[in-house]
Design an enzyme around this catalytic site. Sequence first.
Site, PDB file in Angstrom:
ATOM      1  N   ASP A   1       0.790  -1.208   0.145  1.00  0.00           N
ATOM      2  CA  ASP A   1       0.024  -0.146  -0.042  1.00  0.00           C
ATOM      3  C   ASP A   1       0.697   1.362   0.219  1.00  0.00           C
ATOM      4  OD1 ASP A   1      -2.361  -1.677   0.434  1.00  0.00           O
ATOM      5  OD2 ASP A   1      -1.768  -1.918   2.422  1.00  0.00           O
TER       6      ASP A   1
ATOM      7  N   HIS B   1      -3.896  -2.265  -6.332  1.00  0.00           N
ATOM      8  CA  HIS B   1      -3.458  -0.963  -6.530  1.00  0.00           C
ATOM      9  C   HIS B   1      -4.437   0.105  -7.125  1.00  0.00           C
ATOM     10  CE1 HIS B   1       0.726  -2.693  -6.761  1.00  0.00           C
ATOM     11  NE2 HIS B   1       0.071  -3.837  -7.275  1.00  0.00           N
TER      12      HIS B   1
END
Length: 337
Positions: free
Chosen positions: A13, A43
Amino acid sequence: MVSTIVVGGFFGDEGKGKIVAHIAYAEHPSIIARGGVGPNAGHTVFKDGVKYGVRMVPSGFVYDKARLLIGAGVLVDPVVLDREVKLLECGDRIGVDYRCSIIEEKHIEEDRNTERLAKKIGTTGTGCGPANKERVMRSAKQAADVDSLKKYLTDVSQECNAALDRGENIIIEGSQGFGISLYYGTYPFVTSKDTSASSLAADVGVGPTRIDEVVVVFKAFPTRVGEGPFETEMTPEEAQKRGIAEFGTVTGRARRIGYWDPKMARYSAMINGATQAAITGLDRIDPLVKGVSDYDKLTGKVKDFVKQAEKDAGVPFTLLSTGPGQNDIVDLRDYKK
C-alpha cells in the site's frame, strides 16, 4: 533502453501504482509487466480523474501505449482478470504468460476456511497461498489449460527481452510490499512467495544483468493490513489525531498506521538493490505541500523529512509524492543523476 523495477519498500500500500504511472508517462515504455504474488494486492490508480482499484491488470494500464503483461511467476484468477479487462477495456493490450498458475474456487475456499490463514496470519482470502502450495506440489493448473485465457497467452519473458533488444523501455511492477516477503518479511505473517526486486525480475523472465533501475517505494507513514509485527505502529488514537485513516483495496480492512521506520527502510533498500527511492504521503507530513510539483515550493518541514529519510535508506529520493493526483509529484530524477 531502460528497464525499471518498481518495488514496495514496507508492508504494501505504498502507492506503487501511482509511481508506475508517473514513470510510464515520462519514459514511454513499450511494455509494463507485472510480477508479484497475484490478486491478493490491489493498486489504486487515477486515470482522467476516475479512481480504479486493480488486482490483476498491471497498474500501468493508465498509459495507453504500453503492452500489459502478467509474468509467469504470478498467480492468475481468471474471474478477476476478466472483470478488470472489461472494466478497463484493455483486452487488446493484455498478455498472460502461458505458465502462470491458476487460482481456482477451491483455493479461495481453502484460504478463507483455514483458521491459521484466515485468523492468525490474516490473509486476504483470495486463494493465493493454497494456489502456490499446489504449484509447489506440481499439480497446479496453468494458464495454458484455461479456455478463457487462450486469447491472452504469450511468452512474457520472450516479449520483454525482445523489447530490450530493440532498445525499448520496459517497467516491471511489483504487487506487494517487501515486509511481507516469504523470505525476508516478518515470517510467518507474510505472503506465499518472495516479493523482492530479484524475484520480480524472475517473475517476468528478465535476467539481473538486464535491470537498469530499481525504484523502491516508501510511505511517509507506513501501513499494514492484517496481523504481524509492526515495530513503529502508532495507536489508533494517534492516527485519528493526525487525520490518517486508510482501508485495504482488496479486503476493505482498516490499515494499521505507523511512523517512518529508518531501520526497515535501509534494510529494504539493501535487499532490493535500490538505485533510487520514491516516497508517498508527504502531504501528511505537512498538508501545506499537497499538490506541489516544484521542489522549491516544498516546506522546510517536508524537505528536512526527505533529507533524513534519504540518509536512513542510503539511496537518493527522486520521486516525492505530495497527494493522490497523478500530477501531485516532484520528480528529481534528472537533477539527482
